[in-house]
Scaffold this active site. Structure first.
Site, PDB file in Angstrom:
ATOM      1  N   LYS A 183       0.824  -1.223   0.000  1.00 27.60           N
ATOM      2  CA  LYS A 183       0.000   0.000   0.000  1.00 27.60           C
ATOM      3  C   LYS A 183       0.849   1.260   0.000  1.00 27.60           C
ATOM      4  O   LYS A 183       2.016   1.256   0.383  1.00 27.60           O
ATOM      5  CB  LYS A 183      -0.967  -0.030   1.177  1.00 27.60           C
ATOM      6  CG  LYS A 183      -2.072  -1.047   0.896  1.00 27.60           C
ATOM      7  CD  LYS A 183      -3.351  -0.750   1.577  1.00 27.60           C
ATOM      8  CE  LYS A 183      -4.420  -1.695   1.004  1.00 27.60           C
ATOM      9  NZ  LYS A 183      -5.522  -1.898   1.930  1.00 27.60           N
ATOM     10  N   ARG A 228      -3.974  -9.957   4.454  1.00 23.30           N
ATOM     11  CA  ARG A 228      -4.289 -10.025   3.014  1.00 23.30           C
ATOM     12  C   ARG A 228      -3.057  -9.538   2.268  1.00 23.30           C
ATOM     13  O   ARG A 228      -2.705  -8.366   2.363  1.00 23.30           O
ATOM     14  CB  ARG A 228      -5.513  -9.128   2.739  1.00 23.30           C
ATOM     15  CG  ARG A 228      -6.003  -9.154   1.311  1.00 23.30           C
ATOM     16  CD  ARG A 228      -7.206  -8.215   1.150  1.00 23.30           C
ATOM     17  NE  ARG A 228      -7.701  -8.245  -0.219  1.00 23.30           N
ATOM     18  CZ  ARG A 228      -7.233  -7.490  -1.191  1.00 23.30           C
ATOM     19  NH1 ARG A 228      -6.265  -6.620  -0.952  1.00 23.30           N
ATOM     20  NH2 ARG A 228      -7.716  -7.581  -2.423  1.00 23.30           N
TER      21      ARG A 228
HETATM   22  C1  9MG Z   1     -10.027  -5.295  -1.676  1.00 22.43           C
HETATM   23  N1  9MG Z   1      -9.100  -4.745  -0.709  1.00 22.43           N
HETATM   24  C2  9MG Z   1      -8.063  -3.903  -0.963  1.00 22.43           C
HETATM   25  N2  9MG Z   1      -7.452  -3.571   0.179  1.00 22.43           N
HETATM   26  C3  9MG Z   1      -8.115  -4.218   1.163  1.00 22.43           C
HETATM   27  C4  9MG Z   1      -7.990  -4.274   2.558  1.00 22.43           C
HETATM   28  O1  9MG Z   1      -7.049  -3.569   3.196  1.00 22.43           O
HETATM   29  N3  9MG Z   1      -8.837  -5.028   3.253  1.00 22.43           N
HETATM   30  C5  9MG Z   1      -9.821  -5.738   2.623  1.00 22.43           C
HETATM   31  N4  9MG Z   1     -10.659  -6.478   3.374  1.00 22.43           N
HETATM   32  N5  9MG Z   1     -10.004  -5.707   1.304  1.00 22.43           N
HETATM   33  C6  9MG Z   1      -9.166  -4.968   0.599  1.00 22.43           C
END
Ligand code: 9MG
Length: 259
Positions: free
Chosen positions: A203, A237
């Site tokens: 990010k 994730r």
């Molecule tokens: C789809 N997506 C992109 N970034 C995300 C994040 O930080 N959390 C979740 N649940 N989905 C995300």
């Protein structure tokens, strides 16, 4: 949770996995690398990304979900659109990852009826404009109150607590300072009583801190995942599953957990 972006404009894979076969192969590799869940998405949610139609999203994700019918791990569908949820769950997904926390009309009903698990994420604003002027008086209190209210709402609608995961939504209508506060105080969200998912991988907050381009944020992403796990995240994730699993093996060994 391994990320399978089936989007031509994905901020992180540059569209490399836009074709069905490549996305399926990528997903299988993530599982071989140790992913416990696959998160398949057909609409980019990066700041400024355009909304795509439900039909375009379905054209991207359905063949991938269908091609992964034999996969050994649960598939999560990353969408906020009830039509996409319905078709993806019918095709074999068993979890909905909703950046809109089931607030779109029809979304809650859809997930209640399906028996699927759900990730409820916090965001401020919409992806198109959310990074223009994020504002909170107290980011931890406000995100926490939102997630607590959404847990109560979805439970009241008939989704069992065991099927609910929450996520403070790093980068979704947050400044760098907000994101750092959320990570520092992640335990506050864990105290809400359901598993916490953290999505920090590649990010822009990591770019802001390291000065590195999105293609060069592996080390920062692994460290961010570690910091989230240390503070209680149950699911991270990530794009880089193999390296994250290596990190978790070390973490588990040091902490005496089996792996
Ligand atoms: C789809 N997506 C992109 N970034 C995300 C994040 O930080 N959390 C979740 N649940 N989905 C995300």
């Amino acid at each position: 949770m391994g990320i399978v972006n089936v989007t031509p404009d994905s901020f992180s894979d540059g569209g490399h996995y836009a074709s069905t076969a490549a996305a399926i192969a990528h997903a299988r590799q993530l599982v071989a690398d140790g992913a416990d869940i696959l998160d398949v998405g057909g609409e980019s949610t990066r700041p400024g990304a355009a909304i795509v139609s439900a039909q375009d999203e379905l054209d991207r994700v359905l063949p991938v979900i269908e091609g992964l019918r034999d996969i050994s791990v649960p598939i999560s569908i990353d969408t906020w659109k009830p039509q996409v949820m319905r078709a993806a769950l019918a095709a074999g997904a068993s979890m909905v990852n909703d950046i809109n926390a089931l607030q779109e009309e029809g979304a809650l009903k859809m997930v209640v009826a399906s028996g699927a698990a759900v990730c409820l994420m916090h965001k401020q604003g919409m992806p198109q404009t959310m990074q223009q002027q994020p504002h909170y008086t107290d980011v931890i209190a406000e995100v926490s109150a939102f997630l607590r209210d959404r847990i109560a709402a979805v439970e009241a609608a008939g989704i069992a607590r065991e099927r609910i995961v929450i996520d403070p939504g790093f980068g979704f209508g947050k400044t760098l300072a907000h994101n750092l506060d959320l990570l520092r105080e992640l335990e506050t969200f864990c105290a809400l009583g359901v598993p916490v998912l953290a999505g920090l991988s590649r990010k822009s907050m990591l770019g802001a801190l390291t000065g590195r381009d999105v293609t060069e944020r592996l080390a920062a992403s692994v460290v961010a995942a570690l910091l989230a796990v240390q503070r209680g995240a149950a699911i991270v994730r990530v794009h880089d599953v193999r390296e994250t699993v290596d990190m978790l093996r070390i973490w588990n060994a040091v902490n005496g957990s089996e792996q």
